[in-house]
Design a protein around this motif. Structure first.
Motif, PDB file in Angstrom:
ATOM      1  N   VAL A  41       1.094  -1.121   0.037  1.00  0.00           N
ATOM      2  CA  VAL A  41      -0.048   0.033  -0.020  1.00  0.00           C
ATOM      3  C   VAL A  41       0.860   1.214  -0.114  1.00  0.00           C
ATOM      4  CG1 VAL A  41      -1.693   1.534   1.249  1.00  0.00           C
ATOM      5  CG2 VAL A  41      -1.980  -0.995   1.103  1.00  0.00           C
ATOM      6  N   LEU A  42       1.850   1.363   0.794  1.00  0.00           N
ATOM      7  CA  LEU A  42       2.802   2.391   0.668  1.00  0.00           C
ATOM      8  C   LEU A  42       3.513   2.646  -0.377  1.00  0.00           C
ATOM      9  CD1 LEU A  42       4.409   1.970   4.484  1.00  0.00           C
ATOM     10  CD2 LEU A  42       2.416   3.587   3.807  1.00  0.00           C
ATOM     11  N   VAL A  43       3.897   1.724  -1.050  1.00  0.00           N
ATOM     12  CA  VAL A  43       4.848   1.846  -2.339  1.00  0.00           C
ATOM     13  C   VAL A  43       4.151   1.679  -3.490  1.00  0.00           C
ATOM     14  CG1 VAL A  43       6.922   1.237  -1.260  1.00  0.00           C
ATOM     15  CG2 VAL A  43       5.608  -0.589  -2.267  1.00  0.00           C
ATOM     16  N   ALA A  44       2.685   1.940  -3.555  1.00  0.00           N
ATOM     17  CA  ALA A  44       1.612   1.663  -4.547  1.00  0.00           C
ATOM     18  C   ALA A  44       1.983   2.494  -5.743  1.00  0.00           C
ATOM     19  CB  ALA A  44       0.190   1.790  -4.080  1.00  0.00           C
ATOM     20  N   ASP A  45       2.159   3.667  -5.578  1.00  0.00           N
ATOM     21  CA  ASP A  45       2.365   4.837  -6.568  1.00  0.00           C
ATOM     22  C   ASP A  45       3.665   4.355  -7.469  1.00  0.00           C
ATOM     23  OD1 ASP A  45       0.300   6.450  -5.597  1.00  0.00           O
ATOM     24  OD2 ASP A  45       1.432   7.574  -4.399  1.00  0.00           O
ATOM     25  N   TYR A  46       4.590   3.630  -6.772  1.00  0.00           N
ATOM     26  CA  TYR A  46       5.811   3.456  -7.565  1.00  0.00           C
ATOM     27  C   TYR A  46       6.000   1.935  -8.195  1.00  0.00           C
ATOM     28  CZ  TYR A  46       7.716   7.207  -4.573  1.00  0.00           C
ATOM     29  OH  TYR A  46       7.925   8.250  -3.987  1.00  0.00           O
ATOM     30  N   LEU A  47       4.690   1.198  -7.592  1.00  0.00           N
ATOM     31  CA  LEU A  47       4.843  -0.274  -8.078  1.00  0.00           C
ATOM     32  C   LEU A  47       3.569  -0.739  -8.564  1.00  0.00           C
ATOM     33  CD1 LEU A  47       6.666  -2.162  -5.263  1.00  0.00           C
ATOM     34  CD2 LEU A  47       7.709  -1.441  -7.408  1.00  0.00           C
ATOM     35  N   THR A  48       2.609   0.076  -8.705  1.00  0.00           N
ATOM     36  CA  THR A  48       1.275  -0.160  -9.410  1.00  0.00           C
ATOM     37  C   THR A  48       1.115  -1.050 -10.675  1.00  0.00           C
ATOM     38  OG1 THR A  48       0.111   1.464  -8.161  1.00  0.00           O
ATOM     39  CG2 THR A  48      -1.121   0.267 -10.029  1.00  0.00           C
ATOM     40  N   HIS A  49       2.150  -0.602 -11.634  1.00  0.00           N
ATOM     41  CA  HIS A  49       2.336  -1.124 -12.910  1.00  0.00           C
ATOM     42  C   HIS A  49       3.547  -1.900 -13.009  1.00  0.00           C
ATOM     43  CE1 HIS A  49      -1.452   1.095 -13.827  1.00  0.00           C
ATOM     44  NE2 HIS A  49      -0.817   2.252 -13.513  1.00  0.00           N
ATOM     45  N   ASN A  50       4.314  -2.252 -12.066  1.00  0.00           N
ATOM     46  CA  ASN A  50       5.590  -3.200 -12.438  1.00  0.00           C
ATOM     47  C   ASN A  50       5.210  -4.485 -12.641  1.00  0.00           C
ATOM     48  OD1 ASN A  50       8.012  -4.736 -11.267  1.00  0.00           O
ATOM     49  ND2 ASN A  50       8.572  -2.688 -11.229  1.00  0.00           N
ATOM     50  N   GLU A  51       5.661  -4.802 -13.840  1.00  0.00           N
ATOM     51  CA  GLU A  51       5.289  -6.256 -14.746  1.00  0.00           C
ATOM     52  C   GLU A  51       6.308  -7.217 -13.725  1.00  0.00           C
ATOM     53  OE1 GLU A  51       5.960  -6.097 -18.583  1.00  0.00           O
ATOM     54  OE2 GLU A  51       4.447  -4.497 -18.865  1.00  0.00           O
ATOM     55  N   ILE A  52       7.499  -6.671 -13.428  1.00  0.00           N
ATOM     56  CA  ILE A  52       8.103  -7.823 -12.801  1.00  0.00           C
ATOM     57  C   ILE A  52       7.440  -8.383 -11.402  1.00  0.00           C
ATOM     58  CG2 ILE A  52      10.577  -8.255 -11.621  1.00  0.00           C
ATOM     59  CD1 ILE A  52      11.912  -6.556 -13.802  1.00  0.00           C
ATOM     60  N   PHE A 277      -0.542  -7.440  -4.175  1.00  0.00           N
ATOM     61  CA  PHE A 277      -1.760  -7.240  -3.616  1.00  0.00           C
ATOM     62  C   PHE A 277      -2.016  -5.749  -2.897  1.00  0.00           C
ATOM     63  CE2 PHE A 277      -4.716  -7.929   0.200  1.00  0.00           C
ATOM     64  CZ  PHE A 277      -5.996  -7.946  -0.406  1.00  0.00           C
ATOM     65  N   GLY A 278      -1.215  -5.473  -2.167  1.00  0.00           N
ATOM     66  CA  GLY A 278      -1.260  -3.927  -1.610  1.00  0.00           C
ATOM     67  C   GLY A 278      -0.975  -3.037  -2.259  1.00  0.00           C
ATOM     68  N   THR A 279      -0.564  -2.953  -3.588  1.00  0.00           N
ATOM     69  CA  THR A 279      -0.403  -2.219  -4.627  1.00  0.00           C
ATOM     70  C   THR A 279      -1.687  -1.935  -5.219  1.00  0.00           C
ATOM     71  OG1 THR A 279       0.401  -3.532  -6.128  1.00  0.00           O
ATOM     72  CG2 THR A 279       2.119  -2.526  -5.010  1.00  0.00           C
ATOM     73  N   THR A 280      -2.479  -2.936  -5.304  1.00  0.00           N
ATOM     74  CA  THR A 280      -3.721  -2.492  -5.958  1.00  0.00           C
ATOM     75  C   THR A 280      -4.876  -2.153  -5.073  1.00  0.00           C
ATOM     76  OG1 THR A 280      -4.727  -4.777  -5.146  1.00  0.00           O
ATOM     77  CG2 THR A 280      -3.367  -4.959  -7.143  1.00  0.00           C
ATOM     78  N   ILE A 281      -4.630  -2.090  -3.781  1.00  0.00           N
ATOM     79  CA  ILE A 281      -5.436  -1.145  -2.857  1.00  0.00           C
ATOM     80  C   ILE A 281      -5.456   0.257  -2.963  1.00  0.00           C
ATOM     81  CG2 ILE A 281      -6.214  -0.988  -0.538  1.00  0.00           C
ATOM     82  CD1 ILE A 281      -6.531  -3.877  -1.703  1.00  0.00           C
ATOM     83  N   SER A 336     -11.270 -11.056  -4.176  1.00  0.00           N
ATOM     84  CA  SER A 336     -11.795  -9.970  -3.917  1.00  0.00           C
ATOM     85  C   SER A 336     -11.179  -8.796  -4.722  1.00  0.00           C
ATOM     86  CB  SER A 336     -11.824  -9.773  -2.489  1.00  0.00           C
ATOM     87  OG  SER A 336     -12.419 -10.594  -1.586  1.00  0.00           O
ATOM     88  N   VAL A 337      -9.919  -8.696  -4.787  1.00  0.00           N
ATOM     89  CA  VAL A 337      -9.038  -7.886  -5.364  1.00  0.00           C
ATOM     90  C   VAL A 337      -9.728  -7.889  -7.050  1.00  0.00           C
ATOM     91  CG1 VAL A 337      -7.062  -6.900  -6.216  1.00  0.00           C
ATOM     92  CG2 VAL A 337      -7.191  -7.747  -3.930  1.00  0.00           C
ATOM     93  N   VAL A 338      -9.730  -8.977  -7.494  1.00  0.00           N
ATOM     94  CA  VAL A 338     -10.008  -9.146  -8.931  1.00  0.00           C
ATOM     95  C   VAL A 338     -11.423  -8.764  -9.315  1.00  0.00           C
ATOM     96  CG1 VAL A 338     -10.365 -10.953 -10.780  1.00  0.00           C
ATOM     97  CG2 VAL A 338      -8.488 -11.283  -9.276  1.00  0.00           C
ATOM     98  N   ILE A 339     -12.271  -8.951  -8.626  1.00  0.00           N
ATOM     99  CA  ILE A 339     -13.651  -8.486  -8.642  1.00  0.00           C
ATOM    100  C   ILE A 339     -13.903  -7.201  -8.173  1.00  0.00           C
ATOM    101  CG2 ILE A 339     -16.081  -8.906  -7.458  1.00  0.00           C
ATOM    102  CD1 ILE A 339     -15.531 -11.583  -7.083  1.00  0.00           C
ATOM    103  N   ALA A 340     -13.147  -6.466  -7.312  1.00  0.00           N
ATOM    104  CA  ALA A 340     -13.218  -5.111  -6.891  1.00  0.00           C
ATOM    105  C   ALA A 340     -12.414  -4.408  -8.212  1.00  0.00           C
ATOM    106  CB  ALA A 340     -12.398  -4.753  -5.661  1.00  0.00           C
TER     107      ALA A 340
END
Length: 393
Positions: A41-52, A277-281, A336-340
């Motif tokens: 959650v804390l690093v979501a802005d940096y890793l949201t679209h990180n493919e690795i 999972f945290g980056t998707t929140i 839940s994340v997939v559905i959300a």
């Protein structure tokens, strides 16, 4: 301004973060899964679209369910299936049906209600399985029921996702589409059973001839990823495919050889799933519909407790073990994340907040399950240990 860091540096920093958080969890005696999610959650802005990170997380979750599948050969899985369906149907009614009724009281339309019901439905298979493994409960009597229920949910949840995707995409989702989806699940399962009885019948003898451990790693992880990928190709869940891949090899007499080869790779990769999972929140600017959120969270705990207590009794567990099972299945997670992700606007923020709080509460209840069960039913009588194995031992 977000700096575009080299992928190699990002991967190194993630691994160092996993080490530090794992070490911290041991020191403060706090579930490391929660720390991984909060880190995401804390690093979501940096890793949201990180493919690795995304790819590593998929490998981790696939290997976890591959190892779980090794514990269930065809005969044992068939025996469980005949026992779990009453509890499974109860799970659907309480966590989708009743949640949809609650949503209607708050004025939500039918589609949104169904979406929220889907978010609230499935126990997190990854979180629950990881905690069972970490706490040494894989050999407990109630664990068979918990895993059977998770498998049932992993069969239902892809159907819920497919229906929602069909509705939200604007395309009509017909009865034929539904039947095709069921057919894919049956075909994937039947394929695994046929392969286990034919191609992999003498797999143990073949594996024994391979002296080089590197080749074993490539072979076993390749099998897990291939069947998981095949499930994705069919529009199903990769965790279902990975579980079936493990089941294909479960006929082996000495599955420890497979577990010992795959387990270290799983331990390395699995924390990345919880970080991802945290980056998707996406928490947004606040918590919308706070009253509805509180009611939904309370009912989510009650519903899973009822599934554990009543469903566990139907499955054949004692009152004590059924109560403990109910406390262990409250965490929501990956489905839940997939559905959300299919939601939009305020409902997407609402669903994200619900998931992270439900995951947190569920893990706390899991950690206190033994203590709370003892408070209610007293100390357990001493019994002989069952001949069940923990993956990796």
């Amino acid at each position: 301004m977000i700096v575009d860091l080299p992928s190699l540096l990002v991967a190194g920093l993630i691994l160092l973060g996993i080490f530090w958080l794992g070490y911290l969890s041991l020191k403060i005696k706090f579930p490391n899964v929660i720390l991984y999610i909060l880190f995401g959650v804390l690093v979501a802005d940096y890793l949201t679209h990180n493919e690795i990170l995304h790819f590593a997380s998929e490998i981790g979750i696939v290997l976890l369910f591959f190892l779980l599948g090794l514990e269930f050969n065809v005969r044992r899985l068939a025996g469980i299936a005949t026992k779990i369906w009453p509890a499974g149907l109860m799970d659907v009614v309480l966590n989708i049906g009743v949640v949809m009724l609650i949503c209607s009281f708050f004025g939500l339309d039918l589609l949104t209600s169904f979406l929220i019901g889907g978010v609230a439905y499935a126990t997190s298979s990854s979180i629950t399985a990881k905690l069972l493994d970490d706490t040494g409960r894989m050999a407990n009597r109630e664990t068979e029921y918990i895993l059977a229920l998770l498998i049932f949910e992993d069969l239902v949840a892809p159907i819920v996702v497919a229906v929602l995707m069909g509705i939200t995409s604007g395309d009509s989702f017909t009865t034929m589409d539904f039947l095709i989806l069921i057919g894919k699940i049956i075909a994937l399962t039947a394929g695994a059973i046929v392969l286990s009885k034919t191609l992999f019948k003498h797999f143990e003898r073949f594996l024994h001839k391979i002296d080089d451990e590197d080749f074993k790693i490539a072979l076993l992880i390749g099998l897990a990823l291939s069947y998981g990928g095949l499930a994705l190709l069919l529009g199903l869940s990769e965790v279902l495919g990975a579980f079936l891949a493990g089941m294909m090899l479960a006929e082996m007499h000495k599955i420890e050889k497979v577990e010992q080869t795959v387990h270290p790779i799983k331990d390395l990769m699995l924390p990345t799933f919880f970080i991802y999972f945290g980056t998707t929140i996406q928490l947004g600017d606040g918590v919308p519909m706070l009253g509805f959120l509180i009611i939904l969270l309370v009912w989510s705990i009650i519903a899973k407790m009822l599934v554990g207590i009543l469903g566990g009794r139907l499955y054949g567990l004692s009152k004590r073990l059924a109560f403990k099972a109910g406390l262990s299945i409250c965490a929501r997670g990956e489905f839940s994340v997939v559905i959300a992700s299919l939601a939009t606007g305020v409902m997407k923020i609402f669903a994200g907040v619900y998931i992270i709080i439900a995951a947190f509460i569920g893990m706390l209840l899991f950690g206190q399950a033994s203590k709370l069960t003892t408070m209610v039913y007293g100390k357990p009588p001493k019994k002989k240990k069952q001949d069940l194995r923990v993956p990796g031992t």
